[in-house]
Design a protein around this motif. Structure first.
Motif, PDB file in Angstrom:
ATOM      1  N   ARG A  96     -14.421 -15.761   3.748  1.00  0.00           N
ATOM      2  CA  ARG A  96     -13.215 -16.323   4.342  1.00  0.00           C
ATOM      3  C   ARG A  96     -12.052 -15.314   4.348  1.00  0.00           C
ATOM      4  O   ARG A  96     -10.987 -15.610   4.885  1.00  0.00           O
ATOM      5  N   ILE A  97     -12.279 -14.149   3.736  1.00  0.00           N
ATOM      6  CA  ILE A  97     -11.226 -13.149   3.595  1.00  0.00           C
ATOM      7  C   ILE A  97     -11.687 -11.846   4.246  1.00  0.00           C
ATOM      8  O   ILE A  97     -12.824 -11.401   4.046  1.00  0.00           O
ATOM      9  N   ASP A  98     -10.788 -11.239   5.012  1.00  0.00           N
ATOM     10  CA  ASP A  98     -11.078  -9.930   5.580  1.00  0.00           C
ATOM     11  C   ASP A  98     -10.630  -8.850   4.594  1.00  0.00           C
ATOM     12  O   ASP A  98     -11.439  -8.246   3.907  1.00  0.00           O
ATOM     13  N   ARG A  99      -9.335  -8.622   4.508  1.00  0.00           N
ATOM     14  CA  ARG A  99      -8.781  -7.638   3.587  1.00  0.00           C
ATOM     15  C   ARG A  99      -7.735  -8.304   2.697  1.00  0.00           C
ATOM     16  O   ARG A  99      -7.147  -9.300   3.084  1.00  0.00           O
ATOM     17  N   ALA A 100      -7.504  -7.695   1.528  1.00  0.00           N
ATOM     18  CA  ALA A 100      -6.533  -8.268   0.588  1.00  0.00           C
ATOM     19  C   ALA A 100      -5.639  -7.179   0.007  1.00  0.00           C
ATOM     20  O   ALA A 100      -6.105  -6.075  -0.303  1.00  0.00           O
ATOM     21  N   VAL A 101      -4.384  -7.515  -0.127  1.00  0.00           N
ATOM     22  CA  VAL A 101      -3.411  -6.681  -0.826  1.00  0.00           C
ATOM     23  C   VAL A 101      -2.963  -7.457  -2.059  1.00  0.00           C
ATOM     24  O   VAL A 101      -2.613  -8.636  -1.952  1.00  0.00           O
ATOM     25  N   ASN A 185     -14.948  -6.875  -0.608  1.00  0.00           N
ATOM     26  CA  ASN A 185     -13.899  -6.764   0.412  1.00  0.00           C
ATOM     27  C   ASN A 185     -12.960  -5.603   0.093  1.00  0.00           C
ATOM     28  O   ASN A 185     -12.714  -5.296  -1.071  1.00  0.00           O
ATOM     29  N   PRO A 186     -12.394  -4.974   1.118  1.00  0.00           N
ATOM     30  CA  PRO A 186     -11.389  -3.936   0.865  1.00  0.00           C
ATOM     31  C   PRO A 186     -10.140  -4.538   0.233  1.00  0.00           C
ATOM     32  O   PRO A 186      -9.620  -5.557   0.702  1.00  0.00           O
ATOM     33  N   VAL A 187      -9.666  -3.919  -0.856  1.00  0.00           N
ATOM     34  CA  VAL A 187      -8.493  -4.397  -1.577  1.00  0.00           C
ATOM     35  C   VAL A 187      -7.542  -3.224  -1.809  1.00  0.00           C
ATOM     36  O   VAL A 187      -7.949  -2.177  -2.322  1.00  0.00           O
ATOM     37  N   LEU A 188      -6.297  -3.410  -1.415  1.00  0.00           N
ATOM     38  CA  LEU A 188      -5.241  -2.444  -1.699  1.00  0.00           C
ATOM     39  C   LEU A 188      -4.380  -2.997  -2.826  1.00  0.00           C
ATOM     40  O   LEU A 188      -3.819  -4.097  -2.703  1.00  0.00           O
ATOM     41  N   ALA A 189      -4.284  -2.259  -3.922  1.00  0.00           N
ATOM     42  CA  ALA A 189      -3.417  -2.641  -5.036  1.00  0.00           C
ATOM     43  C   ALA A 189      -2.122  -1.834  -4.939  1.00  0.00           C
ATOM     44  O   ALA A 189      -2.146  -0.604  -4.945  1.00  0.00           O
ATOM     45  N   GLU A 205      -6.756   0.274 -13.722  1.00  0.00           N
ATOM     46  CA  GLU A 205      -7.995  -0.327 -14.221  1.00  0.00           C
ATOM     47  C   GLU A 205      -8.564  -1.319 -13.212  1.00  0.00           C
ATOM     48  O   GLU A 205      -9.791  -1.419 -13.052  1.00  0.00           O
ATOM     49  N   LEU A 206      -7.689  -2.030 -12.525  1.00  0.00           N
ATOM     50  CA  LEU A 206      -8.141  -2.989 -11.522  1.00  0.00           C
ATOM     51  C   LEU A 206      -8.903  -2.298 -10.404  1.00  0.00           C
ATOM     52  O   LEU A 206     -10.013  -2.719 -10.045  1.00  0.00           O
ATOM     53  N   VAL A 207      -8.349  -1.251  -9.827  1.00  0.00           N
ATOM     54  CA  VAL A 207      -9.022  -0.591  -8.698  1.00  0.00           C
ATOM     55  C   VAL A 207     -10.278   0.147  -9.158  1.00  0.00           C
ATOM     56  O   VAL A 207     -11.231   0.282  -8.383  1.00  0.00           O
ATOM     57  N   ASP A 208     -10.300   0.595 -10.400  1.00  0.00           N
ATOM     58  CA  ASP A 208     -11.519   1.226 -10.913  1.00  0.00           C
ATOM     59  C   ASP A 208     -12.666   0.225 -10.960  1.00  0.00           C
ATOM     60  O   ASP A 208     -13.843   0.605 -10.812  1.00  0.00           O
ATOM     61  N   GLY A 213     -11.685  -0.859  -3.848  1.00  0.00           N
ATOM     62  CA  GLY A 213     -10.272  -0.933  -4.159  1.00  0.00           C
ATOM     63  C   GLY A 213      -9.609   0.425  -4.124  1.00  0.00           C
ATOM     64  O   GLY A 213     -10.234   1.448  -4.415  1.00  0.00           O
ATOM     65  N   ARG A 214      -8.346   0.436  -3.737  1.00  0.00           N
ATOM     66  CA  ARG A 214      -7.564   1.667  -3.841  1.00  0.00           C
ATOM     67  C   ARG A 214      -6.142   1.313  -4.239  1.00  0.00           C
ATOM     68  O   ARG A 214      -5.671   0.197  -3.994  1.00  0.00           O
ATOM     69  N   LEU A 215      -5.471   2.276  -4.844  1.00  0.00           N
ATOM     70  CA  LEU A 215      -4.149   2.055  -5.418  1.00  0.00           C
ATOM     71  C   LEU A 215      -3.110   2.871  -4.670  1.00  0.00           C
ATOM     72  O   LEU A 215      -3.337   4.038  -4.347  1.00  0.00           O
ATOM     73  N   ALA A 216      -1.965   2.264  -4.408  1.00  0.00           N
ATOM     74  CA  ALA A 216      -0.797   2.968  -3.899  1.00  0.00           C
ATOM     75  C   ALA A 216       0.368   2.659  -4.828  1.00  0.00           C
ATOM     76  O   ALA A 216       0.729   1.494  -5.002  1.00  0.00           O
ATOM     77  N   VAL A 217       0.923   3.697  -5.431  1.00  0.00           N
ATOM     78  CA  VAL A 217       2.089   3.549  -6.286  1.00  0.00           C
ATOM     79  C   VAL A 217       3.328   3.828  -5.445  1.00  0.00           C
ATOM     80  O   VAL A 217       3.433   4.874  -4.807  1.00  0.00           O
TER      81      VAL A 217
END
Length: 243
Positions: A96-101, A185-189, A205-208, A213-217
């Protein structure tokens, strides 16, 4: 689907006010009040602990999708309420989900040592609680004063305190933790460089743990990235969801 954060007295309208009009220019957005907040406090008796609340909110979101006839959506989940609900939904209904941030660690860090605001339910306490969410309080003085009045009133509604406190109960049993390794699913943190609520290590730790998952600070932002850096926030979210 915009899923707000979990601070005392929060609701969807006040949470997303700084960016909703920008997203509406490109996306069709839904921003519901999540269980335990805003218009959704009644009927939540019996929920105990963050995992139970996250799973209940995941089911709530599925019900919203069904009512609107939506088969698949993007999610933007803020912090320990919306972010945790997004991860729970990804674990139980990934189709039900494509991508998530997700933002500010998505509730995957340790529980706070003290429940915010309610041990001293005053206007000053609410203002101080909100002040910790931004990087520079002086830059948002008027907004914080306005939100203090709105959220103080909502935080003192009947049932709001008991619901909020139950979200932080460290209970044994209940729903099993979300297995992040199963979320494909692709997840951007997103995490603010100057977050005073949750350290960047929580999102690292979440994206690991997430396969995609990938992280943007976000430089110069606190916990409320969408308030401190609204343009950069909207650009990062938009680019990721369009990919």
């Amino acid at each position: 689907m915009l899923l707000h954060g979990g601070g005392p007295g929060v609701d969807a309208v006040s949470n997303w006010a700084t960016v909703l009009s920008r997203f509406d220019d490109e996306f069709s957005c839904l921003a519901p009040d999540l269980l335990g907040f805003g218009t959704q406090i009644a009927g939540t008796d019996g929920l105990e602990g963050p995992r139970a609340w996250a799973m209940a909110r995941a089911q709530q979101i599925l019900d919203v999708l069904d009512r609107h006839g939506l088969e698949c959506v993007h999610l933007v989940g803020n912090s320990a309420a919306g972010g945790a609900a997004a991860l729970a939904l990804l674990s139980v209904a990934p189709d039900r989900i494509d991508r998530a941030v997700v933002m500010g660690g998505a509730g995957t860090g340790p529980l706070p040592l003290a429940v915010p605001f309610y041990d001293d339910p005053t206007r000053w306490s609410m203002r101080a609680t909100l002040g910790r969410l931004v990087a520079d309080e002086c830059a948002h003085h008027a907004l914080l004063d306005e939100l203090t009045e709105v959220r103080l009133q909502q935080a003192l509604r009947p049932g709001a305190e008991s619901a909020f406190r139950s979200m932080f109960h460290d209970v044994a049993g209940g729903p099993v933790p979300v297995d992040l390794a199963t979320i494909a699913n692709p997840v951007l943190a997103l995490h603010g460089e100057l977050d005073r609520v949750s350290p960047i290590a929580v999102s690292e730790e979440l994206v690991d743990a997430l396969p995609n998952g990938r992280l943007a600070v976000v430089a110069g932002a606190g916990h409320w990235i969408h308030v401190d850096r609204p343009d950069e926030f909207c650009n990062l979210v938009g680019e990721f969801l369009r990919a």
